[in-house]
Design a protein around this motif. Sequence first.
Motif, PDB file in Angstrom:
ATOM      1  N   MET A 165       1.118   4.040  -2.995  1.00 17.66           N
ATOM      2  CA  MET A 165       0.692   5.389  -2.989  1.00 17.66           C
ATOM      3  C   MET A 165       1.790   6.214  -2.971  1.00 17.66           C
ATOM      4  O   MET A 165       1.764   7.284  -3.663  1.00 17.66           O
ATOM      5  CB  MET A 165      -0.012   5.272  -1.454  1.00 17.66           C
ATOM      6  CG  MET A 165      -0.665   6.832  -0.913  1.00 17.66           C
ATOM      7  SD  MET A 165       0.712   7.843  -0.531  1.00 17.66           S
ATOM      8  CE  MET A 165       1.380   7.050   0.865  1.00 17.66           C
ATOM      9  N   GLU A 187     -10.801   8.572   2.908  1.00 18.27           N
ATOM     10  CA  GLU A 187     -11.511   7.369   2.926  1.00 18.27           C
ATOM     11  C   GLU A 187     -12.899   7.805   2.649  1.00 18.27           C
ATOM     12  O   GLU A 187     -13.437   8.664   3.104  1.00 18.27           O
ATOM     13  CB  GLU A 187     -11.391   6.984   4.365  1.00 18.27           C
ATOM     14  CG  GLU A 187     -11.374   5.272   4.291  1.00 18.27           C
ATOM     15  CD  GLU A 187     -11.155   4.454   5.450  1.00 18.27           C
ATOM     16  OE1 GLU A 187     -11.742   4.573   6.543  1.00 18.27           O
ATOM     17  OE2 GLU A 187      -9.874   4.026   5.480  1.00 18.27           O
ATOM     18  N   HIS A 226     -11.952  -6.621   3.077  1.00 17.49           N
ATOM     19  CA  HIS A 226     -10.614  -6.347   3.655  1.00 17.49           C
ATOM     20  C   HIS A 226     -10.550  -7.208   4.695  1.00 17.49           C
ATOM     21  O   HIS A 226      -9.391  -7.211   5.522  1.00 17.49           O
ATOM     22  CB  HIS A 226     -10.672  -5.155   4.318  1.00 17.49           C
ATOM     23  CG  HIS A 226     -11.149  -3.849   3.486  1.00 17.49           C
ATOM     24  ND1 HIS A 226     -10.009  -3.315   2.702  1.00 17.49           N
ATOM     25  CD2 HIS A 226     -11.960  -2.815   3.095  1.00 17.49           C
ATOM     26  CE1 HIS A 226     -10.610  -2.288   1.818  1.00 17.49           C
ATOM     27  NE2 HIS A 226     -11.684  -2.006   2.326  1.00 17.49           N
ATOM     28  N   PHE A 231      -0.652   7.453   7.662  1.00 19.21           N
ATOM     29  CA  PHE A 231      -0.773   5.967   6.750  1.00 19.21           C
ATOM     30  C   PHE A 231       0.329   5.263   7.497  1.00 19.21           C
ATOM     31  O   PHE A 231       0.248   4.005   7.767  1.00 19.21           O
ATOM     32  CB  PHE A 231      -0.437   6.492   5.472  1.00 19.21           C
ATOM     33  CG  PHE A 231      -0.638   5.655   4.581  1.00 19.21           C
ATOM     34  CD1 PHE A 231      -1.792   5.690   3.433  1.00 19.21           C
ATOM     35  CD2 PHE A 231       0.139   4.301   4.488  1.00 19.21           C
ATOM     36  CE1 PHE A 231      -1.800   4.574   2.599  1.00 19.21           C
ATOM     37  CE2 PHE A 231      -0.234   3.242   3.457  1.00 19.21           C
ATOM     38  CZ  PHE A 231      -0.653   3.432   2.623  1.00 19.21           C
ATOM     39  N   GLY A 233      -0.783  -0.693  -7.527  1.00 19.80           N
ATOM     40  CA  GLY A 233      -0.482  -1.795  -6.295  1.00 19.80           C
ATOM     41  C   GLY A 233       0.197  -3.036  -7.159  1.00 19.80           C
ATOM     42  O   GLY A 233       1.153  -3.817  -6.443  1.00 19.80           O
ATOM     43  N   LEU A 249      -6.872   5.863   3.840  1.00 19.61           N
ATOM     44  CA  LEU A 249      -6.160   7.124   3.231  1.00 19.61           C
ATOM     45  C   LEU A 249      -6.686   8.413   4.145  1.00 19.61           C
ATOM     46  O   LEU A 249      -6.950   9.306   3.690  1.00 19.61           O
ATOM     47  CB  LEU A 249      -6.467   7.200   1.778  1.00 19.61           C
ATOM     48  CG  LEU A 249      -5.787   6.334   0.790  1.00 19.61           C
ATOM     49  CD1 LEU A 249      -6.284   6.593  -0.586  1.00 19.61           C
ATOM     50  CD2 LEU A 249      -4.350   6.484   1.166  1.00 19.61           C
ATOM     51  N   SER A 293      -6.106   0.898  -2.844  1.00 22.44           N
ATOM     52  CA  SER A 293      -6.219   0.738  -1.334  1.00 22.44           C
ATOM     53  C   SER A 293      -7.558   0.119  -0.964  1.00 22.44           C
ATOM     54  O   SER A 293      -7.557  -0.792  -0.147  1.00 22.44           O
ATOM     55  CB  SER A 293      -6.235   2.146  -0.871  1.00 22.44           C
ATOM     56  OG  SER A 293      -7.209   2.987  -1.335  1.00 22.44           O
ATOM     57  N   SER A 294      -8.339  -0.100  -1.806  1.00 21.80           N
ATOM     58  CA  SER A 294      -9.426  -0.791  -1.597  1.00 21.80           C
ATOM     59  C   SER A 294      -9.626  -2.065  -1.966  1.00 21.80           C
ATOM     60  O   SER A 294     -10.249  -2.810  -1.469  1.00 21.80           O
ATOM     61  CB  SER A 294     -10.937   0.064  -2.130  1.00 21.80           C
ATOM     62  OG  SER A 294     -10.950  -0.197  -3.550  1.00 21.80           O
ATOM     63  N   SER A 297      -6.838   5.623  -4.586  1.00 20.89           N
ATOM     64  CA  SER A 297      -7.772   4.855  -3.913  1.00 20.89           C
ATOM     65  C   SER A 297      -8.329   3.443  -4.317  1.00 20.89           C
ATOM     66  O   SER A 297      -8.906   2.679  -3.593  1.00 20.89           O
ATOM     67  CB  SER A 297      -8.986   6.060  -3.759  1.00 20.89           C
ATOM     68  OG  SER A 297      -9.326   6.222  -4.870  1.00 20.89           O
ATOM     69  N   ARG A 342       0.672  -1.213   0.001  1.00 23.56           N
ATOM     70  CA  ARG A 342       0.099   0.072  -0.147  1.00 23.56           C
ATOM     71  C   ARG A 342       0.901   1.436   0.082  1.00 23.56           C
ATOM     72  O   ARG A 342       0.743   2.180  -0.872  1.00 23.56           O
ATOM     73  CB  ARG A 342      -0.848   0.047   1.150  1.00 23.56           C
ATOM     74  CG  ARG A 342      -1.933  -1.009   1.462  1.00 23.56           C
ATOM     75  CD  ARG A 342      -2.637  -0.751   2.634  1.00 23.56           C
ATOM     76  NE  ARG A 342      -3.823  -1.891   2.839  1.00 23.56           N
ATOM     77  CZ  ARG A 342      -4.635  -1.846   2.298  1.00 23.56           C
ATOM     78  NH1 ARG A 342      -5.269  -0.860   1.537  1.00 23.56           N
ATOM     79  NH2 ARG A 342      -5.699  -2.752   2.547  1.00 23.56           N
ATOM     80  N   TRP A 343       1.851   1.396   0.674  1.00 23.33           N
ATOM     81  CA  TRP A 343       2.814   2.355   1.080  1.00 23.33           C
ATOM     82  C   TRP A 343       3.339   2.703  -0.181  1.00 23.33           C
ATOM     83  O   TRP A 343       3.282   3.713  -0.847  1.00 23.33           O
ATOM     84  CB  TRP A 343       3.730   2.136   2.106  1.00 23.33           C
ATOM     85  CG  TRP A 343       4.713   3.304   2.177  1.00 23.33           C
ATOM     86  CD1 TRP A 343       6.050   3.300   1.591  1.00 23.33           C
ATOM     87  CD2 TRP A 343       4.457   4.499   2.737  1.00 23.33           C
ATOM     88  NE1 TRP A 343       6.732   4.577   1.819  1.00 23.33           N
ATOM     89  CE2 TRP A 343       5.730   5.338   2.533  1.00 23.33           C
ATOM     90  CE3 TRP A 343       3.472   5.097   3.318  1.00 23.33           C
ATOM     91  CZ2 TRP A 343       5.958   6.709   2.962  1.00 23.33           C
ATOM     92  CZ3 TRP A 343       3.582   6.685   3.562  1.00 23.33           C
ATOM     93  CH2 TRP A 343       4.807   7.108   3.333  1.00 23.33           C
ATOM     94  N   TYR A 348      -9.461   3.216   1.177  1.00 19.64           N
ATOM     95  CA  TYR A 348      -8.950   2.491   2.545  1.00 19.64           C
ATOM     96  C   TYR A 348      -7.654   2.841   3.169  1.00 19.64           C
ATOM     97  O   TYR A 348      -6.754   2.733   2.428  1.00 19.64           O
ATOM     98  CB  TYR A 348      -9.327   0.797   2.368  1.00 19.64           C
ATOM     99  CG  TYR A 348      -9.008  -0.042   3.672  1.00 19.64           C
ATOM    100  CD1 TYR A 348     -10.086  -0.321   4.418  1.00 19.64           C
ATOM    101  CD2 TYR A 348      -7.759  -0.421   3.992  1.00 19.64           C
ATOM    102  CE1 TYR A 348      -9.900  -0.880   5.475  1.00 19.64           C
ATOM    103  CE2 TYR A 348      -7.590  -1.280   5.144  1.00 19.64           C
ATOM    104  CZ  TYR A 348      -8.740  -1.347   5.900  1.00 19.64           C
ATOM    105  OH  TYR A 348      -8.496  -2.285   6.976  1.00 19.64           O
TER     106      TYR A 348
END
Length: 902
Positions: free
Chosen positions: A88, A404, A368, A423, A149, A400, A109-110, A106, A84-85, A398
């Motif tokens: 992003m 979010e 999740h 984060f 991702g 953020l 992240s979801s 985003s 994720r990191w 998710y």
Amino acid sequence: MQPDDRNDFSQELSEWLEAFSDLAAEDPTRGAELLSTLSDQARALGVAAASPIVTRYRNTIPVSDEVPYPGDRQMERRIKAFLRWNAMAMVHNQNKKDPGIGGHISTYSSQATLLEVGFNHCFRGSYTGPNGEQLPGDFIYFQGHASPGVYSRAFLEGRFDEKRLGNFRHELRGEPALSSYPHPWLMPDFWNFPTVSMGIGPINAIYQARFMKYLENRGLIPVTDRKVWAFLGDGETDEVDSLGAIGVASREKLDNLVFVINCNLQRLDGPVRGNKRIIDELEGTFRGAGWNVLKVLWGADWDPLFASPVGDLLLQRMEECVDGEYQAFKARGPAYLRREFFGKYPELLDLVKDIPDEQLIRLHRGGHDPAKVYNAYLRAMQHKGGPTVVLAKTVKGYGLATAEARNATHSEKKLTDESLAYFVQRFDIPIPDEAARNGQLYRPPADSPEIQYMLARRAELGGQLPIRRVPETGFQAPSLDLFAEWLKGSGDRAVSTTMAFVAMLRHMLKDSEIGKLVIPIVPDEGRTFGMESVIRQVGIYAPEGQKYKPHDVDMLLYYREEKDGQILEEGITEAGSMASFTAAGTAYSNYGLPLIPFYIYYSMFGFQRIGDMAWAFADSRGKGFLMGGTAGRTTLNGEGLQHQDGHSHVLCGTIPTCVSYDPAYAYELSVILQDGMRRMYVQNEQIFYYITLYNEDYAQPALPEGKQRAAIAEGILRGIYKFKPAEKGKATVHLFGSGPILNEALRAQSILAEKFKVAADVWSVTSYNELRRNALEVERWNRLHPAEEERTPYIATALAGAKGPIIAASDYMKSMSDQLAPWIDFTPEAGGKRRLVSLGTDGFGRSDDRQHLRRHFEVSAEAIAAAALSKLARDGAFDPAKAAAAIASLGLDPDSPNPVTL
Ligand SMILES: Cc1ncc(C[n+]2csc(CCOP(=O)(O)OP(=O)(O)O)c2C)c(N)n1
Ligand SMILES: [Mg+2]
């Protein structure tokens, strides 16, 4: 019902329920049988009991049926945090460096858990064949906007370095880069399937899964457990392409297909269904279409709440809420959630009174929760007899913080310093504050437990993904002799190029080398093209064979369906046919098979209808032949406005890898097909062909033999050759003809010679598009090399020594031939006047016979001859008064309205 009766009934009902529960617990199959028998009986008795197509708003798989998670949850959580990191940070940094370059944070992240469960436990990188051979792995259609991702994972795996991530969306700087979205053209070793034009991924995935079964049924690939996974956004399901073909998947029992829909309840601007629940809608749609539907709505932290005495009330409350509310519950924080959701009923408020705020807001949605997701995937992989869709409820953006579940989250490209700090803290990223604020990438050492774990999981599953390989196939192109019969011409027999092509197709299908590789695809128009004989010859693919005796079984050319049939008869779906063409046209890389698809269709329903898919085909480096049948606005007569194609050659010319031809004669077609096979499958050029076929019958001339043959063949392939020089004298005018309009040009040549003593050469132009491409390339070279000897475009070489105006006529829009104007539109001997006169079929099609249509559009022999005389007169080479008289004597009305909008 009186209250007493109601009590009795309740009692009776619970006895029934108990009996049913006992039976179902003992044997679920018998439970299901009892239910369906009961509902049949209800229907027979006229009891109006609709069987629910939408089930309760909870997970499909009961907790009691779940298997334990096979992975190390803590480890995977850490890895996911790094993923994720980096995803992003990559987008964030690039937008700091280059504002406006874009990217998405985003969506991934979801979706992170949905992908990671797959990467760690489900997606196979390869399969082992029956003889121990290594076969390609699962095919994964990634949701395009989640690509950061996927890059982030490849980075952790060591497939990309920091520099490569630093070139996300910077493709033109002389260094390996990362494309914005999945794209085989831009990243040919990595991505297999271009998906970001939404809807294209899902439909192509369905037909890919079907094509896989087709290849298995035909014995071209071994049967494996290979799956096609398609990841979609919930907003994406609004595209007709996304859901329009789901019936195919259940009809063909595609249990190799898994759709995973990331239901984060949002699209770009706002909620997907603010006033309803998208998951209910999708459940109904997919179940109604015969899919196995698995809902993954709530994480395990909800399980104890459901199991509490107020569990039913909790579910009821969930079913009272619409998606707009669910979004607000996430976006507005725990106090709001407690008050507005749980607060509606005191019992529910009481249920969560001991749950602190930060835990309450983190009660997970199913998408999740790795264990819930894994259970769904496992079921999906084990399901037999049909496709599965996993509807996973998630939160957009998710993790953020302020982004979010906000409407604006999709467009978020950069995070604030506070969001970055949040984060890092929320996901325990081991980097200092300062580095976090700079969005520094983080990759643990290669020997760290996290990286070792990731690599071990992928090794166990057969290798890294995604990966695109192009194995050597050793294909040998047939020589032109394969088409010897069509090089001889048809004598006096009138034959259309369509008929000739169908005969060639049959011949290719019989060929011992390439026969089995030829994939004929038709959208319910085989008979239009006279393909009954092909149907008889190789059969129509029908995975269940032919369960009925066709009514025409006594006829020679009966409708033959076979389990290993070779024809893909798609029914009336050009989109589906194009998706099959895509699966077949990319089989050389996806399956290592040099398949040669021929998709034969009504040319009008081609590029204009499935233009986006045609681009996706090119993006995929697809190869094959698109055969635009019933081509030409005046050659397909009678059908009128919506059928008569006069522009597909303009549209196909926009696609860089589409090589297009508009042949007039069968021998031209033969030369083009043979060379196409050579270029695509021997030279491995990443191109595909668009060739128009006509239904007008005429005598097909022979390809001259000897030395002339090679020169003509070259002209055919480059786009032009002199077909028939003037019989007497040196030509003062040149007539270009394409397709059947070449015959009109030939007639015009006679008219000019006989009635007006004007000598004209007739040229066959097989491809304006190819001539233009060549000219542009040469022109660019000349521009960039001003000190070197100027090169000549092929069109100029071909026309060397040919003087006088050019009348170019085709059954297509005038812009098709106008394309060559820059290289031929200059006549020094006529004072620098325009040289090219384009005649074409701009405007709406009309119903009539060919003669009237050609007169109407001014592409008839008479119109061509008149145009030649008129132009010669304008150039001072013919008496203007005689030209005017000729126009009248040739039957043209000079004051008739322009046919373009008539
Ligand atoms: C055919 C097409 N139309 C529009 C877009 C622009 N677009 C990109 S993402 C997006 C919203 C996606 O929403 P959803 O499918 O729900 O995906 P999510 O990001 O929410 O997972 C839109 C409209 C596109 N990529 N393709
Ligand atoms: Mg969405």
